[in-house]
Scaffold this active site. Sequence first.
Site, short mmCIF file in Angstrom:
data_model
loop_
_atom_site.label_atom_id
_atom_site.label_comp_id
_atom_site.label_asym_id
_atom_site.label_seq_id
_atom_site.Cartn_x
_atom_site.Cartn_y
_atom_site.Cartn_z
N HIS A 109 27.51 38.63 38.54
CA HIS A 109 28.73 38.18 39.21
C HIS A 109 28.62 38.34 40.72
O HIS A 109 28.95 37.42 41.49
CB HIS A 109 29.92 39.00 38.68
CG HIS A 109 31.21 38.76 39.40
ND1 HIS A 109 32.15 37.84 38.95
CD2 HIS A 109 31.73 39.30 40.52
CE1 HIS A 109 33.18 37.84 39.78
NE2 HIS A 109 32.95 38.73 40.75
N GLU A 110 28.14 39.49 41.16
CA GLU A 110 28.03 39.75 42.60
C GLU A 110 26.98 38.87 43.26
O GLU A 110 27.18 38.36 44.35
CB GLU A 110 27.74 41.23 42.84
CG GLU A 110 28.90 42.14 42.51
CD GLU A 110 30.15 41.78 43.31
OE1 GLU A 110 30.09 41.77 44.55
OE2 GLU A 110 31.17 41.49 42.68
N GLU B 179 36.33 33.77 42.58
CA GLU B 179 36.08 34.72 41.50
C GLU B 179 35.63 34.01 40.22
O GLU B 179 34.67 34.43 39.58
CB GLU B 179 37.35 35.54 41.22
CG GLU B 179 37.56 36.68 42.18
CD GLU B 179 36.43 37.68 42.11
OE1 GLU B 179 36.19 38.26 41.04
OE2 GLU B 179 35.76 37.87 43.14
N HIS C 39 28.35 35.47 43.93
CA HIS C 39 29.08 35.32 45.19
C HIS C 39 28.12 34.95 46.33
O HIS C 39 28.43 34.11 47.17
CB HIS C 39 29.79 36.62 45.55
CG HIS C 39 31.11 36.82 44.86
ND1 HIS C 39 32.14 35.90 44.90
CD2 HIS C 39 31.56 37.86 44.10
CE1 HIS C 39 33.17 36.36 44.21
NE2 HIS C 39 32.84 37.54 43.72
#
Length: 263
Positions: free
Chosen positions: A123-124, A185, A127
């Site tokens: 997920h990070e 997100e 980004h």
Amino acid sequence: MSTLMMKLLFAFLWINFLTACATSPTGRTQLVFMPDTEVNSMGLQAFDTLKREKQISHDAVSNRFVSCVASAITREVGGEWEVVVFKDQSLNAFALPGGKIGVHTGLLNLVDNQDQLAVIIGHEVGHVMARHSNERLSQQVGTNLGISLVQAVAAPQSTLGQTAIGLLGIGAQYGIIMPYSRLQESEADMIGLDLMAKAGFNPSESVKLWQKMEQASQDAPIEFLSTHPSHASRIQNLQAYLPKAQQLQKQANIAGKNPHCTK
């Protein structure tokens, strides 16, 4: 203003608009003004600041576990990534432009296995892949002030420094929270799910991980959830996306990608 001058001005603005347009990994059109080299420089400076100010964990087991998962994820992205485990009991992790990943020991205590940690790291990194920091910097300040923010990162306690670090996505510990938008997100969720699946991890663990995070947040506020806003449809969206991700995992496993990262 003469007609010629107006035409030249229009042409200048149009060129700047076109060069600022970008496309995220999910196909979403973005408006980004900051040069990636400058944003990467900000990420490097911010990470160096964190390593000076925060206690680093040298626990061999924890570092081996995090490095194993992170290496499998970043191998799907390419480039060189530095991974650091910080001795901090908050449930948090982050990735910065310039190839930097930080994981808090508190998060390691929460996850049950390699797949759940892969959800967060994926997920990070998502980004970063989607250039969300660049997008936020561009939306907030534009190029001129943005370049001055590069130097401001070295002074995180200053107002400008807090703004810069907050836009990078790690500002909560400096007293400022600039959360990603729900769109960003959701985008990071989908990119992260693809990444972990392509690396051979089990994407179905994403649902269990977010359920654990939500449960933990009932007892005390979680920094990760405060700086990465969670909404009621997150788990539902992940469940809807799972069939595609599971197919990617199957292909990865057949190709010999079977991570064995022991907690």
